[in-house]
Design a protein around this motif. Structure first.
Motif, mmCIF file in Angstrom:
data_model
loop_
_atom_site.group_PDB
_atom_site.id
_atom_site.type_symbol
_atom_site.label_atom_id
_atom_site.label_comp_id
_atom_site.label_asym_id
_atom_site.label_seq_id
_atom_site.Cartn_x
_atom_site.Cartn_y
_atom_site.Cartn_z
ATOM 1 N N ASN A 503 0.837 -1.213 0.000
ATOM 2 C CA ASN A 503 0.000 0.000 0.000
ATOM 3 C C ASN A 503 0.869 1.261 0.000
ATOM 4 O O ASN A 503 0.577 2.250 -0.703
ATOM 5 C CB ASN A 503 -0.910 0.003 1.221
ATOM 6 N N SER A 504 1.980 1.223 0.795
ATOM 7 C CA SER A 504 2.859 2.409 0.814
ATOM 8 C C SER A 504 3.556 2.596 -0.529
ATOM 9 O O SER A 504 3.721 3.732 -1.019
ATOM 10 C CB SER A 504 3.875 2.258 1.944
ATOM 11 N N ILE A 505 3.946 1.480 -1.172
ATOM 12 C CA ILE A 505 4.570 1.582 -2.502
ATOM 13 C C ILE A 505 3.577 2.146 -3.508
ATOM 14 O O ILE A 505 3.912 3.021 -4.336
ATOM 15 C CB ILE A 505 5.094 0.208 -2.948
ATOM 16 N N TYR A 506 2.362 1.645 -3.428
ATOM 17 C CA TYR A 506 1.353 2.128 -4.377
ATOM 18 C C TYR A 506 1.046 3.605 -4.145
ATOM 19 O O TYR A 506 0.862 4.372 -5.101
ATOM 20 C CB TYR A 506 0.086 1.277 -4.204
ATOM 21 N N VAL A 523 14.040 4.055 -4.946
ATOM 22 C CA VAL A 523 14.760 2.805 -5.259
ATOM 23 C C VAL A 523 15.619 2.372 -4.061
ATOM 24 O O VAL A 523 15.704 1.186 -3.726
ATOM 25 C CB VAL A 523 15.608 2.987 -6.534
ATOM 26 N N GLN A 524 16.300 3.370 -3.452
ATOM 27 C CA GLN A 524 17.112 3.029 -2.281
ATOM 28 C C GLN A 524 16.248 2.438 -1.133
ATOM 29 O O GLN A 524 16.627 1.453 -0.494
ATOM 30 C CB GLN A 524 17.847 4.271 -1.789
ATOM 31 N N GLN A 525 15.089 3.049 -0.887
ATOM 32 C CA GLN A 525 14.188 2.512 0.144
ATOM 33 C C GLN A 525 13.713 1.087 -0.205
ATOM 34 O O GLN A 525 13.622 0.205 0.651
ATOM 35 C CB GLN A 525 12.977 3.434 0.328
ATOM 36 N N PHE A 526 13.480 0.894 -1.465
ATOM 37 C CA PHE A 526 13.017 -0.428 -1.910
ATOM 38 C C PHE A 526 14.104 -1.479 -1.675
ATOM 39 O O PHE A 526 13.837 -2.608 -1.229
ATOM 40 C CB PHE A 526 12.632 -0.336 -3.388
#
Length: 603
Positions: A503-506, A523-526
Motif C-alpha cells: 500500500n505504501s509503494i502504491y 529505489v534506495q528505500q526499496f
C-alpha cells in the motif's frame, strides 16, 4: 521406609500384550490370563442372556460393552428414579467409560445393593467381583418386570370390564331383564290390600273398621300358629324325657359292658342296679388311697433293685479290669527280667569288646553296641514311666471301686453335676480364647486386605498407563493447536506487513516518479526493504535448521531408549527364567536332603 516403584518389577503369570497409542507407537501393557476370570465372564454373559439381554451374544462387541450395557439395561428395567443419564453407547473413550462406571456405582447404593464394587473394577473387567452385582441386578429387574406385568394385566382387565362385555354377561343381562319383567307383572297382579277402612261414627267423626275378608284371614293364621306351638312343646317334652332316661342308663351300659367282657348274661332289676352302683362308688373311694401307696412302694422297690444291679455290674467290670491290669503287670515284670538278662549279656560283651583292638570293623561293632545301650536306657525309662502310670491307674480304679461300693445315687448325681459344671467352665474359657483368636485373626486379615495384591497392582498399572496415554494424547493435541495458532499468527503478521508495504509503494509510486531525485530515494528505500526481508528469511531458515537438528537428536535418543527397553524386557524375561530354575533346583535340593535324612534314620 524407602519408596519402591511397583511398576518396575515383572509380575508372574502376566502376559505382555501389544497395544498402540494415538501416534501408532507400540505400548507394553499387562493383561492377566485367569481361568476363573474367563469362567465368571461366561457366567455373566449367560445370566444376562437368560434375563433377556440378547445383545450379549454379539461377537463383535467387547466384554466391557456387553457387561456395562447389561448393567445399564437392568438398572433401566428396575424403573429406579435417579438424577443421572444412564444412556449407554458403544466404543466409548476412557473418560466416558470412567464417567459411566462412576454413575453406575453411584446408583447401586440407592438401589440398596448388598454388594460393593468400585469403578476401576468394572473398567478393569474384574469379573469375580462383577458377577454377584450382575446377578443381583438381573434378579431385581426380573422381579420388577413381573410386578409391572401383573399391574398391566390388572389394568387391561379393568379397562375391558369398563368398556367391553362377554357373551355370557350379555346373556345374563337379558335373563335379568326377563326376570325383572316377570316380577313387575306379579307385583301388578297381586297388589296390596287395605287392612282398615274409615267409617263415620254415630256421634260424629271417623273410626277405623277392619274389612270382613281381612278378619277371616287373620283368624285362620292364628289357628295355624296355635297348632305349630303345640307341636314344638311336645317335642321339647320328649327331649327332656330322653335326657333323663339317658342319665339313668349310664350305669346299665357300664354293667353290660363288664358282663360282655366276661361272657356273663345278667338281667337286673331297679333295686339291684341301685345297690350295685352304690357298692361300686364305695369301693372306688376306699381302694384309691391304698392303691396309690402300693404303687409308690412297688416303684421304690424297683428303683432299689435296679440300683443294686447297676452297682453289681459296675463292680464286676472293675474287678475284671483289675485282673487284666495285674496280668499286664506280670507280663511287664517278665519282660523286665528278660531285659535285665539281656543287659547283663550286653555289658559282658562290652567288656570283651573293650579288650579287643579298635579297628575299622571293631569301630562299627562298637557304634552298634552303643546304639543298643542307648536303646536299652530308653526302654528302662519307658518301663519306669509305664509302671508309674499303671500304679496311678490302679489307685484310681481302686478309689472308684471303693467309691462305687459306698456311694449312693444322690452322691453320684452330685459328682456328675460337679464334673458338668467344671466342663462348662472349661468350655466357657475355651470359647473366650477362641473369640480372642478370631478377633486377632480378623484384625490381621484386615491389615492384609489393605495391602494390594499382584492382580490389583497389575490393574493399577494398566489404568495408569491408559490415563498416561490419554493425557499424553491430549497434551500432544493441545501442543499442535498452539503450534498451528503461532504459525497462523506469524503468517498473518507477515501478510499484514506485506500488505502495508504494498500500500505504501502504491501510494508513493506516483510522487516518486515525478523527479529523478525522488526516484533514486524510492529505489534506495526499496532495496533496504528487500535486504531486511532477506535477513529475516535467513534468520528463519537458521531457526528451522536448528529445530531439525534438535528433532534428529531427539529421534536418536528415542531409538536408544527403545533399544534399552527391549534389552530390559529381554533381561527381565531371562531373570524370570533363572528364578524359576533356581526355585526348581532349591526344591530338588530339599528333596535330596529329606531323602538323605530318611536313609540316616532307617540306618
Amino acid at each position: 521406609m524407602a519408596t519402591k516403584n511397583i511398576f518396575s518389577k515383572h509380575l508372574p503369570n502376566v502376559k505382555l500384550a501389544t497395544r498402540f497409542d494415538a501416534d501408532g507407537n507400540e505400548i507394553q501393557v499387562e493383561r492377566r490370563e485367569d481361568e476363573e476370570q474367563k469362567r465368571k465372564e461366561q457366567d455373566i454373559i449367560d445370566t444376562l442372556v437368560g434375563a433377556g439381554y440378547y445383545r450379549a451374544h454379539i461377537q463383535g462387541l467387547s466384554s466391557f460393552d456387553k457387561i456395562v450395557g447389561g448393567m445399564t439395561w437392568c438398572i433401566e428395567a428396575c424403573d429406579y428414579d435417579v438424577n443421572v443419564d444412564l444412556l449407554f453407547h458403544e466404543n466409548l473413550t476412557i473418560g466416558q467409560k470412567i464417567a459411566l462406571t462412576e454413575k453406575i456405582v453411584g446408583v447401586l447404593p440407592r438401589m440398596k445393593c448388598p454388594f460393593l464394587i468400585e469403578p476401576h473394577q468394572i473398567q478393569g473387567l474384574d469379573f469375580i467381583n462383577i458377577f454377584p452385582v450382575v446377578q443381583w441386578l438381573v434378579k431385581r429387574s426380573v422381579e420388577n418386570r413381573s410386578k409391572k406385568a401383573d399391574t398391566l394385566r390388572k389394568l387391561a382387565a379393568t379397562q375391558f370390564q369398563n368398556h367391553g362385555t362377554l357373551e355370557s354377561d350379555r346373556e345374563l343381562q337379558r335373563l335379568r331383564a326377563k326376570q325383572l319383567a316377570n316380577l313387575q307383572a306379579i307385583e301388578s297382579k297381586y297388589l296390596p290390600k287395605r287392612g282398615f277402612k274409615l267409617r263415620k261414627a254415630a256421634g260424629g267423626g271417623w273410626i277405623p273398621v277392619r274389612p270382613k275378608d281381612v278378619a277371616d284371614q287373620e283368624t285362620a293364621d292364628g289357628a295355624l300358629e296355635d297348632v305349630l306351638d303345640a307341636d314344638v312343646d311336645e317335642e321339647e317334652g320328649e327331649e327332656d324325657v330322653s335326657v333323663s332316661t339317658e342319665q339313668e342308663l349310664n350305669f346299665d351300659v357300664l354293667f353290660k359292658n363288664i358282663a360282655k367282657e366276661h361272657n356273663i348274661s345278667v338281667e337286673l332289676t331297679e333295686a339291684d342296679r341301685s345297690t350295685l352302683a352304690k357298692t361300686y362308688d364305695d369301693m372306688k373311694q376306699t381302694l384309691s388311697g391304698e392303691a396309690i401307696e402300693q404303687v409308690s412302694e412297688r416303684n421304690r422297690i424297683k428303683a432299689q433293685l435296679a440300683l443294686k444291679l447297676a452297682l453289681e455290674k459296675k463292680l464286676e467290670l472293675a474287678l475284671a479290669e483289675c485282673e487284666q491290669l495285674k496280668t499286664t503287670v506280670h507280663e511287664e515284670e517278665q519282660q523286665l527280667k528278660e531285659a535285665s538278662s539281656q543287659k547283663e549279656a550286653l555289658e559282658e560283651e562290652i567288656r570283651n569288646l573293650d579288650n579287643l583292638e579298635i579297628t575299622e570293623a571293631n569301630q562299627k561293632i562298637l557304634d552298634h553296641v552303643k546304639e543298643l545301650v542307648l536303646k536299652n536306657e530308653r526302654m528302662k525309662k519307658q518301663e519306669t514311666q509305664f509302671k508309674e502310670n499303671c500304679k496311678k491307674e490302679l489307685a484310681e480304679l481302686q478309689q472308684k471301686i471303693d467309691k462305687a461300693e459306698t456311694s449312693t445315687p444322690d452322691e453320684d448325681m452330685l459328682e456328675l453335676q460337679r464334673q458338668l459344671d467344671m466342663e462348662l467352665e472349661r468350655l466357657k474359657s475355651l470359647r473366650l480364647q477362641l473369640a480372642k483368636k478370631n478377633r486377632s485373626y480378623v484384625a490381621i486379615k484386615r491389615q492384609l486386605d489393605t495391602v494390594p495384591d499382584r492382580t490389583e497392582l497389575a490393574q493399577y498399572q494398566r489404568r495408569f498407563l491408559e490415563l498416561y496415554n490419554q493425557v499424553s494424547a491430549k497434551h500432544r493435541e493441545t501442543k499442535q493447536f498452539y503450534t498451528l495458532y503461532n504459525t497462523l499468527d506469524d503468517t498473518k503478521l507477515y501478510l499484514e506487513k506485506e500488505l502495508s508495504l504494498l500500500n505504501s509503494i502504491y501510494d508513493n509510486y506516483a510522487n516518486a516518479m515525478q523527479t529523478p531525485h525522488s526516484r533514486e530515494q524510492f529505489v534506495q528505500q526499496f532495496e533496504t526493504i528487500v535486504e531486511g526481508i532477506r535477513a529475516t528469511k535467513a534468520k528463519l531458515k537458521k531457526k528451522c535448521d536448528d529445530e531439525r537438528t534438535k528433532r534428529d537428536g531427539l529421534n536418536g535418543q528415542l531409538v536408544c531408549l527403545m533399544e534399552q527397553q527391549r534389552k530390559y524386557a529381554t533381561t527381565v524375561k531371562q531373570l524370570t527364567m533363572e528364578c524359576q530354575r533356581n526355585e526348581a533346583l532349591m526344591q530338588h535340593l530339599k528333596a535330596l536332603k529329606a531323602s538323605a535324612q530318611q536313609q540316616q534314620q532307617q540306618q
